[in-house]
Design a protein around this motif. Sequence first.
Motif, mmCIF file in Angstrom:
data_model
loop_
_atom_site.group_PDB
_atom_site.id
_atom_site.type_symbol
_atom_site.label_atom_id
_atom_site.label_comp_id
_atom_site.label_asym_id
_atom_site.label_seq_id
_atom_site.Cartn_x
_atom_site.Cartn_y
_atom_site.Cartn_z
ATOM 1 N N TYR A 1 20.625 -25.769 48.520
ATOM 2 C CA TYR A 1 20.412 -24.349 48.259
ATOM 3 C C TYR A 1 20.143 -24.096 46.774
ATOM 4 N N GLY A 2 20.910 -24.778 45.921
ATOM 5 C CA GLY A 2 20.727 -24.575 44.491
ATOM 6 C C GLY A 2 19.372 -25.027 44.007
ATOM 7 N N LYS A 3 18.921 -26.186 44.471
ATOM 8 C CA LYS A 3 17.617 -26.689 44.046
ATOM 9 C C LYS A 3 16.499 -25.799 44.579
ATOM 10 N N LEU A 4 16.666 -25.272 45.773
ATOM 11 C CA LEU A 4 15.662 -24.366 46.332
ATOM 12 C C LEU A 4 15.594 -23.076 45.517
ATOM 13 N N PRO B 1 23.167 -15.651 38.253
ATOM 14 C CA PRO B 1 24.265 -15.714 39.223
ATOM 15 C C PRO B 1 23.926 -14.917 40.475
ATOM 16 N N GLY B 2 24.286 -15.447 41.628
ATOM 17 C CA GLY B 2 23.980 -14.779 42.890
ATOM 18 C C GLY B 2 22.692 -15.241 43.525
ATOM 19 N N SER B 3 21.943 -16.131 42.842
ATOM 20 C CA SER B 3 20.648 -16.563 43.380
ATOM 21 C C SER B 3 20.797 -17.314 44.692
ATOM 22 N N VAL B 4 21.837 -18.159 44.789
ATOM 23 C CA VAL B 4 22.024 -18.923 46.030
ATOM 24 C C VAL B 4 22.311 -17.983 47.191
ATOM 25 N N ARG B 5 23.092 -16.934 46.940
ATOM 26 C CA ARG B 5 23.372 -15.974 48.007
ATOM 27 C C ARG B 5 22.085 -15.281 48.471
ATOM 28 N N LYS B 6 21.205 -14.944 47.527
ATOM 29 C CA LYS B 6 19.931 -14.323 47.899
ATOM 30 C C LYS B 6 19.074 -15.274 48.723
ATOM 31 N N VAL B 7 19.110 -16.552 48.361
ATOM 32 C CA VAL B 7 18.337 -17.544 49.106
ATOM 33 C C VAL B 7 18.874 -17.673 50.530
ATOM 34 N N GLU C 1 21.024 -19.282 31.882
ATOM 35 C CA GLU C 1 21.306 -18.426 33.022
ATOM 36 C C GLU C 1 21.136 -16.950 32.703
ATOM 37 N N ILE C 2 20.890 -16.595 31.437
ATOM 38 C CA ILE C 2 20.671 -15.193 31.080
ATOM 39 C C ILE C 2 19.418 -14.680 31.798
ATOM 40 N N ARG C 3 19.564 -13.563 32.501
ATOM 41 C CA ARG C 3 18.420 -12.977 33.222
ATOM 42 C C ARG C 3 17.585 -12.079 32.330
ATOM 43 N N ASP C 4 18.221 -11.338 31.436
ATOM 44 C CA ASP C 4 17.490 -10.456 30.540
ATOM 45 C C ASP C 4 18.373 -10.123 29.349
ATOM 46 N N ILE C 5 17.748 -9.705 28.245
ATOM 47 C CA ILE C 5 18.457 -9.293 27.042
ATOM 48 C C ILE C 5 17.960 -7.903 26.670
ATOM 49 N N VAL C 6 18.889 -6.960 26.539
ATOM 50 C CA VAL C 6 18.525 -5.561 26.292
ATOM 51 C C VAL C 6 19.147 -5.098 24.979
ATOM 52 N N ASP C 7 18.326 -4.506 24.117
ATOM 53 C CA ASP C 7 18.801 -3.937 22.858
ATOM 54 C C ASP C 7 19.162 -2.475 23.107
ATOM 55 N N VAL C 8 20.455 -2.138 22.975
ATOM 56 C CA VAL C 8 20.912 -0.776 23.250
ATOM 57 C C VAL C 8 21.177 -0.005 21.958
ATOM 58 N N THR C 9 20.697 -0.545 20.833
ATOM 59 C CA THR C 9 20.922 0.103 19.540
ATOM 60 C C THR C 9 20.203 1.451 19.468
ATOM 61 N N ASP C 10 20.881 2.448 18.895
ATOM 62 C CA ASP C 10 20.236 3.739 18.611
ATOM 63 C C ASP C 10 19.562 3.616 17.252
ATOM 64 N N HIS C 11 18.359 3.048 17.242
ATOM 65 C CA HIS C 11 17.681 2.805 15.970
ATOM 66 C C HIS C 11 17.320 4.099 15.244
ATOM 67 N N ALA C 12 17.150 5.174 15.991
ATOM 68 C CA ALA C 12 16.794 6.430 15.352
ATOM 69 C C ALA C 12 17.916 6.954 14.469
ATOM 70 N N ALA C 13 19.141 6.463 14.684
ATOM 71 C CA ALA C 13 20.267 6.942 13.900
ATOM 72 C C ALA C 13 20.521 6.101 12.668
ATOM 73 N N GLY C 14 19.753 5.033 12.466
ATOM 74 C CA GLY C 14 19.968 4.152 11.321
ATOM 75 C C GLY C 14 19.401 4.719 10.040
#
Length: 410
Positions: A325-328, A337-343, A183-196
Amino acid sequence: MSETSKHARRIRAQASPRDPLTMRFILEEPVQAGCSVSHDSLDAATAPLPRALFAVDGVDKLHVAGETVTVTRKADADWQALKPRIAAAIRQVLDATDAPLGDDAGAPEGGQAGDTALLNAARHILDQQANPAIASHGGHVTAEHAENGVIYLRMSGGCQGCAASAATLRNGIETMLRNALPEIRDIVDVTDHAAGDNPFYSETPGQSPVLNRPIPPGAIVWEDGQFMIDPDYLAPRLGLDAEGLREGLRKGTVVSHSESGVGADAGQTRITIRSAQRAWAAEVAPDGAAREVPPPRGPAPNPALADKLRQYLETLAPRDLPITYGKLARAMGMYAPGSVRKVTRALEKTMREDAAAGRPFVAARVVGRGTPARPGQGFFDLARELGRGPGNNQTEDAYFTQEFQASTAV
């Protein structure tokens, strides 16, 4: 009682290649649309399904989201004995209630409760599966927060600023999390790599190692004036199989975009392809050599959902109707989450269009999970608002039957 209780529910057990103590039980539709829960013990479990699963001797932890029930067994338990008992518990609860995760589990819009459960599950996976290995390199990865199905990760220690950290995130941690939590929609790396200690984003001239991932010859070819990509190569990078990729391209849930380089990049072409869950990009040189590159940031193009729903519903065979609705939502590649409401909101748009054109409601082909199968109350309320609701002395169920038959007859 759920509409599918009239026949045996299909449940597919899928072992985890990385954790022999964990197994996923995958249903054909969400356990409870828009809801997810995670529990490490019976003490915090109050909903029917978690309590039933913890009643199975040998179950240690569980996470439920979408159509997947992820169970972690105790070390001394055996999957051969557990699998049929877990499947039986799932079927029994789903046949008995339409709220197996509780009336207040998760938030239909992917709100705070649903995101909290997703965050807790991600943290558990990182702590149990990822961080023990990363610690040998002096590093650590933390899931800081979740919002609308997006997990935000931060690296520290030896991972912060490490040139291999982006590849570690993409090839290891991201794959691990997505396999366990679809169910994860996206994964974002918020690390400040420049500070490592070993900054990845430095001002040193030259190309970063993450931008030099070659694509095998033949995976991208120039054919009939356009680039063609081997679906067996591309599909896994978008979280799909080859047939799912082809279907997504047909429906418009997978979209592609190409750009020609200018200036120093003249002669090169960047190809970006986005599914509902992931994005992938490649740069192709004039000689045909290609390399995978980070996709540009930005949301996936979203063609009018109402039009896509109408097209899909009108092509379904009568034996596949009505559809829930869920299968659609899943047919549209929508799992967050919220996909059924959008449908449902998009279906309301089709109802307004159908009323204006004097057509039967195509939305009558979609129903909830309850028994008897019928649309949500919003369908009947909007039908009345549009002057097309149940007639005098006509029940809503009778009106639905009438509208469904009219819709499937055209």
